[in-house]
Design a protein around this motif. Structure first.
Motif, PDB file in Angstrom:
ATOM      1  N   ARG A  81       0.827  -1.222   0.000  1.00  0.00           N
ATOM      2  CA  ARG A  81       0.000   0.000   0.000  1.00  0.00           C
ATOM      3  C   ARG A  81       0.854   1.262   0.000  1.00  0.00           C
ATOM      4  O   ARG A  81       0.518   2.246  -0.651  1.00  0.00           O
ATOM      5  N   LEU A  82       1.969   1.251   0.720  1.00  0.00           N
ATOM      6  CA  LEU A  82       2.799   2.444   0.866  1.00  0.00           C
ATOM      7  C   LEU A  82       4.038   2.435  -0.039  1.00  0.00           C
ATOM      8  O   LEU A  82       4.954   3.225   0.150  1.00  0.00           O
ATOM      9  N   ASN A  83       4.049   1.534  -1.009  1.00  0.00           N
ATOM     10  CA  ASN A  83       5.117   1.453  -1.998  1.00  0.00           C
ATOM     11  C   ASN A  83       6.486   1.175  -1.378  1.00  0.00           C
ATOM     12  O   ASN A  83       7.504   1.702  -1.824  1.00  0.00           O
ATOM     13  N   ALA A  84       6.513   0.337  -0.360  1.00  0.00           N
ATOM     14  CA  ALA A  84       7.774  -0.039   0.278  1.00  0.00           C
ATOM     15  C   ALA A  84       8.420  -1.223  -0.428  1.00  0.00           C
ATOM     16  O   ALA A  84       9.493  -1.669  -0.033  1.00  0.00           O
ATOM     17  N   ILE A  85       7.754  -1.731  -1.453  1.00  0.00           N
ATOM     18  CA  ILE A  85       8.318  -2.809  -2.267  1.00  0.00           C
ATOM     19  C   ILE A  85       8.527  -2.239  -3.654  1.00  0.00           C
ATOM     20  O   ILE A  85       7.583  -1.790  -4.287  1.00  0.00           O
ATOM     21  N   GLN A  86       9.770  -2.272  -4.100  1.00  0.00           N
ATOM     22  CA  GLN A  86      10.017  -1.841  -5.475  1.00  0.00           C
ATOM     23  C   GLN A  86      10.563  -3.019  -6.258  1.00  0.00           C
ATOM     24  O   GLN A  86       9.794  -3.723  -6.898  1.00  0.00           O
TER      25      GLN A  86
ATOM     26  N   ILE B 137      10.645  -9.999   7.543  1.00  0.00           N
ATOM     27  CA  ILE B 137      10.965 -10.827   8.710  1.00  0.00           C
ATOM     28  C   ILE B 137      11.581  -9.962   9.808  1.00  0.00           C
ATOM     29  O   ILE B 137      11.257 -10.109  10.991  1.00  0.00           O
ATOM     30  N   THR B 138      12.445  -9.038   9.424  1.00  0.00           N
ATOM     31  CA  THR B 138      13.076  -8.136  10.398  1.00  0.00           C
ATOM     32  C   THR B 138      12.031  -7.220  11.027  1.00  0.00           C
ATOM     33  O   THR B 138      12.037  -6.998  12.246  1.00  0.00           O
ATOM     34  N   ALA B 139      11.122  -6.695  10.218  1.00  0.00           N
ATOM     35  CA  ALA B 139      10.050  -5.838  10.741  1.00  0.00           C
ATOM     36  C   ALA B 139       9.162  -6.603  11.707  1.00  0.00           C
ATOM     37  O   ALA B 139       8.769  -6.065  12.755  1.00  0.00           O
ATOM     38  N   ALA B 140       8.865  -7.858  11.389  1.00  0.00           N
ATOM     39  CA  ALA B 140       8.054  -8.680  12.297  1.00  0.00           C
ATOM     40  C   ALA B 140       8.762  -8.871  13.628  1.00  0.00           C
ATOM     41  O   ALA B 140       8.141  -8.795  14.695  1.00  0.00           O
TER      42      ALA B 140
ATOM     43  N   ASP C 277       9.423   4.089  17.621  1.00  0.00           N
ATOM     44  CA  ASP C 277       9.402   5.362  16.903  1.00  0.00           C
ATOM     45  C   ASP C 277      10.245   5.201  15.629  1.00  0.00           C
ATOM     46  O   ASP C 277      10.863   4.160  15.404  1.00  0.00           O
ATOM     47  N   ARG C 278      10.263   6.230  14.800  1.00  0.00           N
ATOM     48  CA  ARG C 278      10.938   6.136  13.507  1.00  0.00           C
ATOM     49  C   ARG C 278      12.437   5.866  13.645  1.00  0.00           C
ATOM     50  O   ARG C 278      13.014   5.121  12.850  1.00  0.00           O
ATOM     51  N   THR C 279      13.062   6.439  14.664  1.00  0.00           N
ATOM     52  CA  THR C 279      14.489   6.198  14.887  1.00  0.00           C
ATOM     53  C   THR C 279      14.725   4.739  15.255  1.00  0.00           C
ATOM     54  O   THR C 279      15.656   4.101  14.741  1.00  0.00           O
ATOM     55  N   GLN C 280      13.891   4.189  16.128  1.00  0.00           N
ATOM     56  CA  GLN C 280      14.031   2.788  16.509  1.00  0.00           C
ATOM     57  C   GLN C 280      13.800   1.862  15.316  1.00  0.00           C
ATOM     58  O   GLN C 280      14.494   0.849  15.172  1.00  0.00           O
ATOM     59  N   ILE C 281      12.856   2.205  14.469  1.00  0.00           N
ATOM     60  CA  ILE C 281      12.613   1.405  13.263  1.00  0.00           C
ATOM     61  C   ILE C 281      13.852   1.432  12.382  1.00  0.00           C
ATOM     62  O   ILE C 281      14.349   0.391  11.950  1.00  0.00           O
ATOM     63  N   ARG C 282      14.369   2.633  12.126  1.00  0.00           N
ATOM     64  CA  ARG C 282      15.550   2.768  11.269  1.00  0.00           C
ATOM     65  C   ARG C 282      16.743   1.999  11.832  1.00  0.00           C
ATOM     66  O   ARG C 282      17.477   1.349  11.087  1.00  0.00           O
ATOM     67  N   GLU C 283      16.940   2.079  13.148  1.00  0.00           N
ATOM     68  CA  GLU C 283      18.062   1.366  13.763  1.00  0.00           C
ATOM     69  C   GLU C 283      17.889  -0.144  13.642  1.00  0.00           C
ATOM     70  O   GLU C 283      18.852  -0.863  13.371  1.00  0.00           O
ATOM     71  N   PHE C 284      16.665  -0.640  13.823  1.00  0.00           N
ATOM     72  CA  PHE C 284      16.437  -2.085  13.801  1.00  0.00           C
ATOM     73  C   PHE C 284      16.588  -2.663  12.399  1.00  0.00           C
ATOM     74  O   PHE C 284      17.091  -3.773  12.236  1.00  0.00           O
ATOM     75  N   ILE C 285      16.179  -1.922  11.383  1.00  0.00           N
ATOM     76  CA  ILE C 285      16.288  -2.432  10.013  1.00  0.00           C
ATOM     77  C   ILE C 285      17.614  -2.064   9.352  1.00  0.00           C
ATOM     78  O   ILE C 285      17.833  -2.400   8.180  1.00  0.00           O
ATOM     79  N   ALA C 286      18.502  -1.418  10.084  1.00  0.00           N
ATOM     80  CA  ALA C 286      19.759  -0.933   9.507  1.00  0.00           C
ATOM     81  C   ALA C 286      20.603  -2.049   8.896  1.00  0.00           C
ATOM     82  O   ALA C 286      21.391  -1.801   7.991  1.00  0.00           O
TER      83      ALA C 286
ATOM     84  N   THR D 271       9.786   4.772   2.674  1.00  0.00           N
ATOM     85  CA  THR D 271       8.496   4.086   2.586  1.00  0.00           C
ATOM     86  C   THR D 271       8.470   2.814   3.436  1.00  0.00           C
ATOM     87  O   THR D 271       7.414   2.427   3.930  1.00  0.00           O
ATOM     88  N   ILE D 272       9.623   2.194   3.623  1.00  0.00           N
ATOM     89  CA  ILE D 272       9.694   1.009   4.487  1.00  0.00           C
ATOM     90  C   ILE D 272       9.430   1.418   5.924  1.00  0.00           C
ATOM     91  O   ILE D 272       8.643   0.783   6.633  1.00  0.00           O
ATOM     92  N   VAL D 273      10.062   2.494   6.357  1.00  0.00           N
ATOM     93  CA  VAL D 273       9.826   3.011   7.712  1.00  0.00           C
ATOM     94  C   VAL D 273       8.360   3.414   7.857  1.00  0.00           C
ATOM     95  O   VAL D 273       7.722   3.109   8.869  1.00  0.00           O
ATOM     96  N   ASP D 274       7.814   4.065   6.841  1.00  0.00           N
ATOM     97  CA  ASP D 274       6.394   4.453   6.864  1.00  0.00           C
ATOM     98  C   ASP D 274       5.502   3.229   7.058  1.00  0.00           C
ATOM     99  O   ASP D 274       4.552   3.262   7.841  1.00  0.00           O
ATOM    100  N   ALA D 275       5.790   2.163   6.319  1.00  0.00           N
ATOM    101  CA  ALA D 275       4.959   0.950   6.381  1.00  0.00           C
ATOM    102  C   ALA D 275       5.033   0.294   7.753  1.00  0.00           C
ATOM    103  O   ALA D 275       4.008  -0.106   8.322  1.00  0.00           O
ATOM    104  N   ILE D 276       6.234   0.184   8.308  1.00  0.00           N
ATOM    105  CA  ILE D 276       6.391  -0.432   9.632  1.00  0.00           C
ATOM    106  C   ILE D 276       5.708   0.429  10.691  1.00  0.00           C
ATOM    107  O   ILE D 276       5.015  -0.082  11.576  1.00  0.00           O
ATOM    108  N   GLU D 277       5.887   1.731  10.585  1.00  0.00           N
ATOM    109  CA  GLU D 277       5.245   2.659  11.525  1.00  0.00           C
ATOM    110  C   GLU D 277       3.718   2.544  11.431  1.00  0.00           C
ATOM    111  O   GLU D 277       3.019   2.533  12.460  1.00  0.00           O
ATOM    112  N   ALA D 278       3.194   2.435  10.231  1.00  0.00           N
ATOM    113  CA  ALA D 278       1.747   2.317  10.033  1.00  0.00           C
ATOM    114  C   ALA D 278       1.208   1.035  10.660  1.00  0.00           C
ATOM    115  O   ALA D 278       0.166   1.048  11.333  1.00  0.00           O
ATOM    116  N   VAL D 279       1.911  -0.070  10.473  1.00  0.00           N
ATOM    117  CA  VAL D 279       1.459  -1.341  11.059  1.00  0.00           C
ATOM    118  C   VAL D 279       1.514  -1.273  12.575  1.00  0.00           C
ATOM    119  O   VAL D 279       0.592  -1.741  13.261  1.00  0.00           O
TER     120      VAL D 279
END
Length: 164
Positions: free
Chosen positions: A96-101, A111-114, A124-133, A144-152
């Motif tokens: 939906r948020l175009n996080a897959i290109q 899997i990492t987001a889960a 928060d967005r910083t924690q998301i960015r750090e975890f998926i780094a 868009t990946i951060v947006d999608a994880i934040e939205a979920v």
């Protein structure tokens, strides 16, 4: 003559027994022996995250984990998490948020987001960015990946609060 080792593991809920080469990586085992091609072989050094799978409840790099290390373990791939519905909301948000290109990083990223949302349901967005780094994406710029994880995370928090 190569020496093969027999392993038995539960992969996506199904018990499998195979003879493997001692040096065969887990991701190659999953892709070549079991035809589970969702996890990708990227850097083969454990830094890109394309090979990420879950083993005994923890995410691991499939390129750095040997297939023999999965003997007796429970392994879950993106296919298994998708079939179980565990990541359905993440998949929907990524789409939906175009996080897959190109999609190459998506299985490992999902899997990492889960894992992140299991450990921290409201990052928060910083924690998301750090975890998926540890998961490289060459296409999205991560926004868009951060947006999608934040939205979920927000949607799950909303549904959890709504049911209480």
């Amino acid at each position: 003559m190569s020496h093969r080792i027999t392993i038995t593991a539960k992969v996506n809920g199904e018990t499998v027994t195979r003879d493997v080469e001692p040096r065969q990586s887990l991701v190659d085992f999953l892709r070549e022996e079991l035809e589970l091609t969702g996890s990708h072989v990227g850097c083969e050094h454990g830094v890109c995250g394309a090979c990420t799978v879950r083993m005994d409840g923890q995410i691991v790099r499939g390129c750095l984990t040997l297939a023999v290390q999965a003997n007796g373990a429970e392994v879950e791939t993106v296919e298994g998490l998708s079939e179980s519905g565990e990541i359905a909301d993440l998949q929907d948000a990524f789409l939906r948020l175009n996080a897959i290109q190109c999609g190459f990083c998506s299985p490992g990223m999902l899997i990492t987001a889960a894992e992140l949302l299991q450990r921290n349901p409201a990052p928060d967005r910083t924690q998301i960015r750090e975890f998926i780094a540890g998961n490289y994406c060459r296409c999205t710029g991560y926004q868009t990946i951060v947006d999608a994880i934040e939205a979920v995370a927000a949607e799950r928090q909303g549904s959890d609060q709504g049911g209480a």
